[in-house]
Design an enzyme around this catalytic site. Structure first.
Site, mmCIF file in Angstrom:
data_model
loop_
_atom_site.group_PDB
_atom_site.id
_atom_site.type_symbol
_atom_site.label_atom_id
_atom_site.label_comp_id
_atom_site.label_asym_id
_atom_site.label_seq_id
_atom_site.Cartn_x
_atom_site.Cartn_y
_atom_site.Cartn_z
ATOM 1 N N CYS A 186 88.241 40.536 126.927
ATOM 2 C CA CYS A 186 88.717 40.301 128.549
ATOM 3 C C CYS A 186 89.378 41.342 129.343
ATOM 4 O O CYS A 186 90.319 41.752 128.788
ATOM 5 C CB CYS A 186 89.464 38.866 128.601
ATOM 6 S SG CYS A 186 90.032 38.565 130.302
ATOM 7 N N CYS A 229 92.849 40.370 130.230
ATOM 8 C CA CYS A 229 93.852 40.487 129.162
ATOM 9 C C CYS A 229 94.299 41.896 128.630
ATOM 10 O O CYS A 229 95.369 42.095 128.368
ATOM 11 C CB CYS A 229 93.106 39.664 127.874
ATOM 12 S SG CYS A 229 92.975 37.736 128.130
ATOM 13 N N ASP A 268 93.649 45.449 143.559
ATOM 14 C CA ASP A 268 92.127 45.345 143.060
ATOM 15 C C ASP A 268 91.544 46.662 142.983
ATOM 16 O O ASP A 268 91.983 47.528 144.052
ATOM 17 C CB ASP A 268 91.606 44.345 144.079
ATOM 18 C CG ASP A 268 90.271 44.086 143.747
ATOM 19 O OD1 ASP A 268 90.047 42.582 143.357
ATOM 20 O OD2 ASP A 268 89.271 44.655 143.537
ATOM 21 N N HIS A 319 95.335 33.862 128.800
ATOM 22 C CA HIS A 319 93.957 33.760 129.035
ATOM 23 C C HIS A 319 93.318 32.237 129.585
ATOM 24 O O HIS A 319 93.392 31.292 128.613
ATOM 25 C CB HIS A 319 93.007 34.178 128.162
ATOM 26 C CG HIS A 319 91.543 34.236 128.413
ATOM 27 N ND1 HIS A 319 90.984 35.324 129.149
ATOM 28 C CD2 HIS A 319 90.421 33.366 128.396
ATOM 29 C CE1 HIS A 319 89.696 35.136 129.506
ATOM 30 N NE2 HIS A 319 89.482 34.078 128.955
ATOM 31 N N ASN A 364 88.561 32.193 143.416
ATOM 32 C CA ASN A 364 87.031 31.873 143.223
ATOM 33 C C ASN A 364 86.842 31.168 141.768
ATOM 34 O O ASN A 364 87.366 31.880 140.644
ATOM 35 C CB ASN A 364 86.326 33.134 143.259
ATOM 36 C CG ASN A 364 86.400 33.987 144.537
ATOM 37 O OD1 ASN A 364 86.244 33.163 145.637
ATOM 38 N ND2 ASN A 364 86.359 35.103 144.548
ATOM 39 N N GLY A 420 81.883 32.913 143.610
ATOM 40 C CA GLY A 420 82.033 34.273 143.556
ATOM 41 C C GLY A 420 82.801 34.970 142.335
ATOM 42 O O GLY A 420 83.175 35.963 142.515
ATOM 43 N N HIS A 474 88.826 35.544 133.976
ATOM 44 C CA HIS A 474 90.188 35.268 133.548
ATOM 45 C C HIS A 474 90.824 34.848 135.044
ATOM 46 O O HIS A 474 90.698 35.730 135.782
ATOM 47 C CB HIS A 474 90.892 36.430 133.011
ATOM 48 C CG HIS A 474 92.111 36.492 132.675
ATOM 49 N ND1 HIS A 474 92.810 37.097 131.465
ATOM 50 C CD2 HIS A 474 93.285 36.200 133.359
ATOM 51 C CE1 HIS A 474 94.155 36.655 131.530
ATOM 52 N NE2 HIS A 474 94.584 36.382 132.781
ATOM 53 N N HIS A 506 92.175 34.192 138.162
ATOM 54 C CA HIS A 506 93.240 35.050 139.235
ATOM 55 C C HIS A 506 93.186 34.663 140.650
ATOM 56 O O HIS A 506 92.161 33.892 141.189
ATOM 57 C CB HIS A 506 92.915 36.466 139.290
ATOM 58 C CG HIS A 506 91.194 36.708 139.304
ATOM 59 N ND1 HIS A 506 90.313 36.421 138.233
ATOM 60 C CD2 HIS A 506 90.558 37.037 140.713
ATOM 61 C CE1 HIS A 506 89.085 36.810 139.187
ATOM 62 N NE2 HIS A 506 89.344 36.858 140.315
ATOM 63 N N HIS A 533 93.504 36.029 144.632
ATOM 64 C CA HIS A 533 93.471 37.366 145.369
ATOM 65 C C HIS A 533 94.389 37.005 146.592
ATOM 66 O O HIS A 533 94.360 35.944 147.232
ATOM 67 C CB HIS A 533 92.104 37.262 146.083
ATOM 68 C CG HIS A 533 90.965 37.700 144.994
ATOM 69 N ND1 HIS A 533 90.398 38.564 144.764
ATOM 70 C CD2 HIS A 533 90.348 36.642 144.460
ATOM 71 C CE1 HIS A 533 89.302 38.603 144.058
ATOM 72 N NE2 HIS A 533 89.398 37.370 143.801
HETATM 73 P P1 DGP Z 1 86.571 37.695 141.328
HETATM 74 O O1 DGP Z 1 85.114 37.850 142.071
HETATM 75 O O2 DGP Z 1 87.221 36.652 142.099
HETATM 76 O O3 DGP Z 1 86.153 37.283 139.867
HETATM 77 O O4 DGP Z 1 87.197 39.085 141.666
HETATM 78 C C1 DGP Z 1 87.333 39.962 140.502
HETATM 79 C C2 DGP Z 1 87.741 40.989 141.302
HETATM 80 O O5 DGP Z 1 88.344 41.963 140.075
HETATM 81 C C3 DGP Z 1 87.043 41.988 142.141
HETATM 82 O O6 DGP Z 1 87.558 41.947 143.496
HETATM 83 C C4 DGP Z 1 87.159 43.592 141.457
HETATM 84 C C5 DGP Z 1 88.461 43.279 140.438
HETATM 85 N N1 DGP Z 1 88.306 44.251 139.343
HETATM 86 C C6 DGP Z 1 87.577 44.033 138.286
HETATM 87 N N2 DGP Z 1 87.800 44.736 137.314
HETATM 88 C C7 DGP Z 1 88.904 45.499 137.567
HETATM 89 C C8 DGP Z 1 89.640 46.458 136.963
HETATM 90 O O7 DGP Z 1 89.321 46.926 136.026
HETATM 91 N N3 DGP Z 1 91.191 46.689 137.641
HETATM 92 C C9 DGP Z 1 91.441 46.052 138.788
HETATM 93 N N4 DGP Z 1 92.524 46.790 139.315
HETATM 94 N N5 DGP Z 1 90.342 45.220 139.435
HETATM 95 C C10 DGP Z 1 89.328 44.913 138.865
#
Ligand code: DGP
Length: 112
Positions: free
Chosen positions: A6, A9, A32, A48, A85, A91, A96, A98, A100
């Site tokens: 993950c 993680c 992000d 997780h 999401n 989306g 994992h 989260h 936004h």
């Molecule tokens: P979601 O679509 O709700 O699963 O949002 C996932 C978000 O995670 C997306 O906006 C991009 C972000 N993201 C994916 N990989 C990484 C990473 O390695 N580092 C950071 N900082 N953000 C990431």
């Protein structure tokens, strides 16, 4: 607690770098990598859980929203949107759980 493959993680454990904006024993917030607004912060439980629907710890759920309050107050962000999401059809790309935080531009309502 952590899942081997993950990405969040790995970020929670410091194995992948991130731009941190908040951290305590249970929660981490970071910028992000692909921001959808001038301010785009992700808040994760370090433990997780794949989706919001999987979080069975109501205390942790409250702490995640308190982290939203603390982070936005600290950054003096008054107008923001919090999004979770839940599932690919909504989306979710990283499985994992989260939250936004999006801010810094006009956010359309209803969302697309
Ligand atoms: P979601 O679509 O709700 O699963 O949002 C996932 C978000 O995670 C997306 O906006 C991009 C972000 N993201 C994916 N990989 C990484 C990473 O390695 N580092 C950071 N900082 N953000 C990431």
């Amino acid at each position: 607690m952590y899942k081997e493959d993950c990405i969040f993680c790995k970020i929670a454990q410091g194995q992948i770098p991130s731009t941190k904006v908040f951290e305590n024993d249970e929660i981490l917030a970071f910028r992000d990598i692909n921001p959808k607004a001038p301010t785009h912060i992700l808040i994760i439980p370090k433990a997780h859980y794949e989706t919001l629907s999987d979080v069975d710890n109501e205390t942790l759920l409250g702490k995640l929203l308190q982290a939203v309050q603390q982070i936005t107050k600290g950054l003096e962000i008054e107008h923001y949107r919090t999004v979770i999401n839940n599932g690919s059809g909504a989306g979710q790309e990283v499985f994992h759980m989260h939250l936004h935080i999006l801010a810094g531009r006009k956010l359309d309502w209803p969302p697309g």
